[in-house]
Design an enzyme around this catalytic site. Structure first.
Site, PDB file in Angstrom:
ATOM      1  N   GLU A 142      29.732  25.573  30.010  1.00  0.00           N
ATOM      2  CA  GLU A 142      30.322  24.227  29.986  1.00  0.00           C
ATOM      3  C   GLU A 142      29.896  23.366  31.181  1.00  0.00           C
ATOM      4  O   GLU A 142      30.592  22.424  31.538  1.00  0.00           O
ATOM      5  CB  GLU A 142      31.843  24.330  29.929  1.00  0.00           C
ATOM      6  N   HIS A 176      41.548  25.943  32.790  1.00  0.00           N
ATOM      7  CA  HIS A 176      42.396  26.289  31.651  1.00  0.00           C
ATOM      8  C   HIS A 176      43.813  26.582  32.157  1.00  0.00           C
ATOM      9  O   HIS A 176      44.523  27.390  31.565  1.00  0.00           O
ATOM     10  CB  HIS A 176      41.845  27.519  30.926  1.00  0.00           C
ATOM     11  N   HIS A 205      42.579  23.750  24.885  1.00  0.00           N
ATOM     12  CA  HIS A 205      41.560  24.285  25.772  1.00  0.00           C
ATOM     13  C   HIS A 205      42.006  24.207  27.242  1.00  0.00           C
ATOM     14  O   HIS A 205      42.241  25.239  27.858  1.00  0.00           O
ATOM     15  CB  HIS A 205      40.270  23.491  25.506  1.00  0.00           C
TER      16      HIS A 205
HETATM   17 MN    MN Z   1      36.630  25.667  29.346  1.00  0.00          MN
END
Ligand code: MN
Length: 241
Positions: free
Chosen positions: A81, A102, A172
């Site tokens: 990411e 997160h 998420h």
């Molecule tokens: Mn993530």
């Protein structure tokens, strides 16, 4: 000269400390990451290789182009990411650091159809009028793994972030930004704290939130003192390193 070798060594030290602080504070665990924009080359950013943040050392820091291409990773794996970081640095010249997390108290606010993450206390004035929520289905349809795994998704996330300091990601987590590494870390920690307090206040019922004016004023006064929590957190993180 590679972007990594031209970066201020003190900035790399701060980035290592930021990784450890966010691990210690429970904002990052095995997942999530923190980056900083290169101090001399604004078209590059620094981010660890693919690993748990609490275990990051100086040698693990890699430099990246803003489209997410690693410059000096060699054969080391990089975060899936990383596009979150590059896309935000491109869209927001004022942003010098990015935390993607997160952290668990924030996640309920990414999925609630009713409640938004809003500032409930003076320490989280940076949440302003409430954090926007990125819905990955709007961009990539149903059936994704919810990860921002390419530059197109990164750009869509940056667009939803807009001028805010924090964007939630449905199902998420969240991404928090700042004009310095210290402030991005501070905001990531207090986004989680605010979420915890807000959930408790919602259980009591009908919470009062900071007004937009209060949020702005509180942000200016608390964030002017960011060196204090940074010094505390850095000392604590180094003590257990
Ligand atoms: Mn993530």
């Amino acid at each position: 000269m590679s972007p990594l070798s031209s970066a201020d060594p003190a900035l790399i030290d701060d980035l290592v400390d930021a990784n450890h602080i966010l691990g210690m504070q429970g904002v990052l665990d095995a997942f999530g990451h923190v980056s900083v924009r290169h101090d001399r080359s604004p078209a590059h950013f620094l981010l660890a290789r693919n690993m748990a943040p609490a275990q990051v050392c100086r040698e693990d820091i890699v430099s990246f182009e803003l489209d997410g291409t690693p410059v000096d990773a060699g054969d080391r794996r990089v975060y899936l990411e990383r596009f979150i970081h590059g896309a935000i640095y491109r869209a927001r010249p004022d942003v010098m650091a990015v935390v993607h997390s997160h952290s668990p108290a924030v996640v309920p606010f990414t999925v609630s159809r009713r409640e938004r993450l809003r500032p409930v206390c003076h320490m989280s004035g940076f949440l302003g009028g409430g954090a926007p929520v990125f819905e990955i289905r709007d961009v990539a349809g149903d059936g994704t793994d919810l990860l921002v795994r390419d530059d197109r998704l990164g750009r869509a996330l940056a667009q939803v972030l807009g001028p805010s300091h924090c964007v939630l990601m449905r199902g998420h987590g969240s991404t928090t930004v700042g004009p310095s590494l210290k402030l991005a870390v501070y905001r990531a920690v207090y986004a989680e704290v605010n979420a915890r307090i807000q959930s408790q206040a919602l259980q009591l019922g009908d919470p009062q939130y900071l007004s937009a004016e209060e949020a702005q004023a509180a942000m200016a006064s608390t964030e002017g003192q960011v060196d204090r929590p940074w010094a505390l957190w850095k000392a604590a993180a180094r003590a257990i390193r």
